[in-house]
Design a protein around this motif. Structure first.
Motif, PDB file in Angstrom:
ATOM      1  N   MET A 102       0.817  -1.213   0.000  1.00 28.41           N
ATOM      2  CA  MET A 102       0.000   0.000   0.000  1.00 28.41           C
ATOM      3  C   MET A 102       0.849   1.260   0.000  1.00 28.41           C
ATOM      4  N   PHE A 103       0.340   2.277  -0.656  1.00 27.50           N
ATOM      5  CA  PHE A 103       0.928   3.611  -0.657  1.00 27.50           C
ATOM      6  C   PHE A 103       2.392   3.611  -1.067  1.00 27.50           C
ATOM      7  N   GLY A 104       2.753   2.720  -1.971  1.00 29.25           N
ATOM      8  CA  GLY A 104       4.110   2.705  -2.493  1.00 29.25           C
ATOM      9  C   GLY A 104       5.167   2.222  -1.526  1.00 29.25           C
ATOM     10  N   SER A 105       4.773   1.492  -0.484  1.00 32.69           N
ATOM     11  CA  SER A 105       5.762   0.998   0.477  1.00 32.69           C
ATOM     12  C   SER A 105       6.641  -0.051  -0.194  1.00 32.69           C
ATOM     13  N   GLN A 106       7.832  -0.204   0.307  1.00 39.50           N
ATOM     14  CA  GLN A 106       8.770  -1.163  -0.259  1.00 39.50           C
ATOM     15  C   GLN A 106       8.459  -2.586   0.174  1.00 39.50           C
ATOM     16  N   SER A 107       7.837  -2.730   1.330  1.00 36.97           N
ATOM     17  CA  SER A 107       7.445  -4.062   1.791  1.00 36.97           C
ATOM     18  C   SER A 107       6.007  -3.969   2.278  1.00 36.97           C
ATOM     19  N   GLY A 108       5.319  -5.068   2.249  1.00 32.94           N
ATOM     20  CA  GLY A 108       3.936  -5.072   2.700  1.00 32.94           C
ATOM     21  C   GLY A 108       3.800  -5.258   4.185  1.00 32.94           C
ATOM     22  N   GLU A 109       4.897  -5.194   4.924  1.00 32.55           N
ATOM     23  CA  GLU A 109       4.865  -5.490   6.351  1.00 32.55           C
ATOM     24  C   GLU A 109       4.653  -4.232   7.186  1.00 32.55           C
ATOM     25  N   GLY A 110       3.958  -4.412   8.291  1.00 38.17           N
ATOM     26  CA  GLY A 110       3.835  -3.363   9.281  1.00 38.17           C
ATOM     27  C   GLY A 110       2.903  -2.228   8.929  1.00 38.17           C
ATOM     28  N   MET A 111       1.980  -2.423   8.005  1.00 38.36           N
ATOM     29  CA  MET A 111       1.104  -1.326   7.605  1.00 38.36           C
ATOM     30  C   MET A 111      -0.035  -1.118   8.589  1.00 38.36           C
ATOM     31  N   PHE A 112      -0.466  -2.141   9.276  1.00 42.21           N
ATOM     32  CA  PHE A 112      -1.607  -2.030  10.165  1.00 42.21           C
ATOM     33  C   PHE A 112      -1.218  -2.255  11.619  1.00 42.21           C
ATOM     34  N   GLY A 113      -0.012  -1.871  11.964  1.00 43.95           N
ATOM     35  CA  GLY A 113       0.429  -1.987  13.340  1.00 43.95           C
ATOM     36  C   GLY A 113       0.952  -3.358  13.720  1.00 43.95           C
ATOM     37  N   ASN A 114       1.081  -4.255  12.760  1.00 47.92           N
ATOM     38  CA  ASN A 114       1.653  -5.566  13.053  1.00 47.92           C
ATOM     39  C   ASN A 114       2.710  -5.878  12.001  1.00 47.92           C
ATOM     40  N   ASP A 115       3.379  -6.990  12.156  1.00 48.52           N
ATOM     41  CA  ASP A 115       4.438  -7.351  11.218  1.00 48.52           C
ATOM     42  C   ASP A 115       3.967  -8.278  10.107  1.00 48.52           C
ATOM     43  N   GLU A 116       2.673  -8.558  10.065  1.00 47.08           N
ATOM     44  CA  GLU A 116       2.131  -9.433   9.033  1.00 47.08           C
ATOM     45  C   GLU A 116       1.911  -8.647   7.741  1.00 47.08           C
ATOM     46  N   PRO A 117       2.322  -9.190   6.598  1.00 48.30           N
ATOM     47  CA  PRO A 117       2.082  -8.480   5.338  1.00 48.30           C
ATOM     48  C   PRO A 117       0.604  -8.532   4.956  1.00 48.30           C
ATOM     49  N   PHE A 118       0.167  -7.519   4.220  1.00 46.38           N
ATOM     50  CA  PHE A 118      -1.206  -7.460   3.728  1.00 46.38           C
ATOM     51  C   PHE A 118      -1.268  -8.281   2.444  1.00 46.38           C
ATOM     52  N   THR A 119      -1.953  -9.410   2.496  1.00 42.00           N
ATOM     53  CA  THR A 119      -1.971 -10.348   1.379  1.00 42.00           C
ATOM     54  C   THR A 119      -3.371 -10.452   0.809  1.00 42.00           C
ATOM     55  N   LEU A 120      -3.459 -10.312  -0.514  1.00 40.08           N
ATOM     56  CA  LEU A 120      -4.717 -10.529  -1.227  1.00 40.08           C
ATOM     57  C   LEU A 120      -4.717 -11.958  -1.747  1.00 40.08           C
ATOM     58  N   VAL A 121      -5.830 -12.673  -1.569  1.00 38.84           N
ATOM     59  CA  VAL A 121      -5.922 -14.081  -1.964  1.00 38.84           C
ATOM     60  C   VAL A 121      -7.169 -14.272  -2.819  1.00 38.84           C
ATOM     61  N   ALA A 122      -6.981 -14.921  -3.978  1.00 34.16           N
ATOM     62  CA  ALA A 122      -8.109 -15.280  -4.847  1.00 34.16           C
ATOM     63  C   ALA A 122      -8.062 -16.790  -5.054  1.00 34.16           C
ATOM     64  N   GLN A 123      -9.234 -17.398  -5.033  1.00 34.37           N
ATOM     65  CA  GLN A 123      -9.326 -18.856  -5.129  1.00 34.37           C
ATOM     66  C   GLN A 123     -10.429 -19.246  -6.092  1.00 34.37           C
ATOM     67  N   THR A 124     -10.146 -20.233  -6.938  1.00 39.81           N
ATOM     68  CA  THR A 124     -11.143 -20.755  -7.879  1.00 39.81           C
ATOM     69  C   THR A 124     -11.184 -22.270  -7.760  1.00 39.81           C
ATOM     70  N   THR A 125     -12.380 -22.822  -7.636  1.00 32.55           N
ATOM     71  CA  THR A 125     -12.577 -24.262  -7.589  1.00 32.55           C
ATOM     72  C   THR A 125     -13.440 -24.673  -8.771  1.00 32.55           C
ATOM     73  N   MET A 126     -12.977 -25.670  -9.528  1.00 35.90           N
ATOM     74  CA  MET A 126     -13.730 -26.168 -10.687  1.00 35.90           C
ATOM     75  C   MET A 126     -13.799 -27.692 -10.627  1.00 35.90           C
ATOM     76  N   PRO A 127     -14.883 -28.263 -11.136  1.00 38.45           N
ATOM     77  CA  PRO A 127     -14.995 -29.730 -11.157  1.00 38.45           C
ATOM     78  C   PRO A 127     -14.123 -30.335 -12.248  1.00 38.45           C
ATOM     79  N   LEU A 128     -13.516 -31.448 -11.941  1.00 41.99           N
ATOM     80  CA  LEU A 128     -12.715 -32.174 -12.937  1.00 41.99           C
ATOM     81  C   LEU A 128     -13.646 -33.036 -13.785  1.00 41.99           C
ATOM     82  N   PRO A 129     -13.284 -33.216 -15.050  1.00 42.31           N
ATOM     83  CA  PRO A 129     -14.132 -34.066 -15.908  1.00 42.31           C
ATOM     84  C   PRO A 129     -14.045 -35.542 -15.559  1.00 42.31           C
TER      85      PRO A 129
END
Length: 129
Positions: A102-129
């Protein structure tokens, strides 16, 4: 002609100076929110393409390189892909995660008062033939 009240002189400048930081912060948050939504939308598209690729090529497909190609503008060091198959439900799940800076930071860590990076996760599940 109207006489100006000497006590009110400069009042508009003071009001402008008080409101300018608030307005700039709102504009910055709108821009960053739009950028985050665009990033998440790209992650969703990459996870869908990865799931389709597994359906077409089988479980041995190289999904990571496909996701990296779809998300060519993203830093590959901050991007991870996880492919899991469920033989019971006969489905494949492709999960793509990205450490968002966020906001051009060099690392995603520590933005919300903790040391965990802000991670976006997308997931797709599809049936196998």
């Amino acid at each position: 002609m109207r006489k100006r009240d000497e006590r009110r002189r400069g009042m508009a400048a003071v009001e402008f100076a008080l409101l300018l930081p608030v307005v700039l912060l709102l504009i910055l948050l709108l821009i960053e929110g739009g950028n985050a939504m665009h990033t998440y939308s790209s992650l969703v598209e990459a996870s869908r393409e990865g799931a389709r690729h597994v359906l077409m090529e089988g479980e041995t497909a190289d999904v990571q390189s496909l996701v990296n190609a779809v998300l060519a503008d993203f830093d590959p060091d901050d991007l991870s892909t996880n492919v899991t198959t469920d033989p019971v439900d006969n489905t494949v799940t492709v999960e793509v995660s990205y450490v968002y800076k966020m906001f051009g930071s060099q690392s995603g860590e520590g933005m919300f008062g903790n040391d965990e990076p802000f991670t976006l996760v997308a997931q797709t599940t599809m049936p196998l033939p």
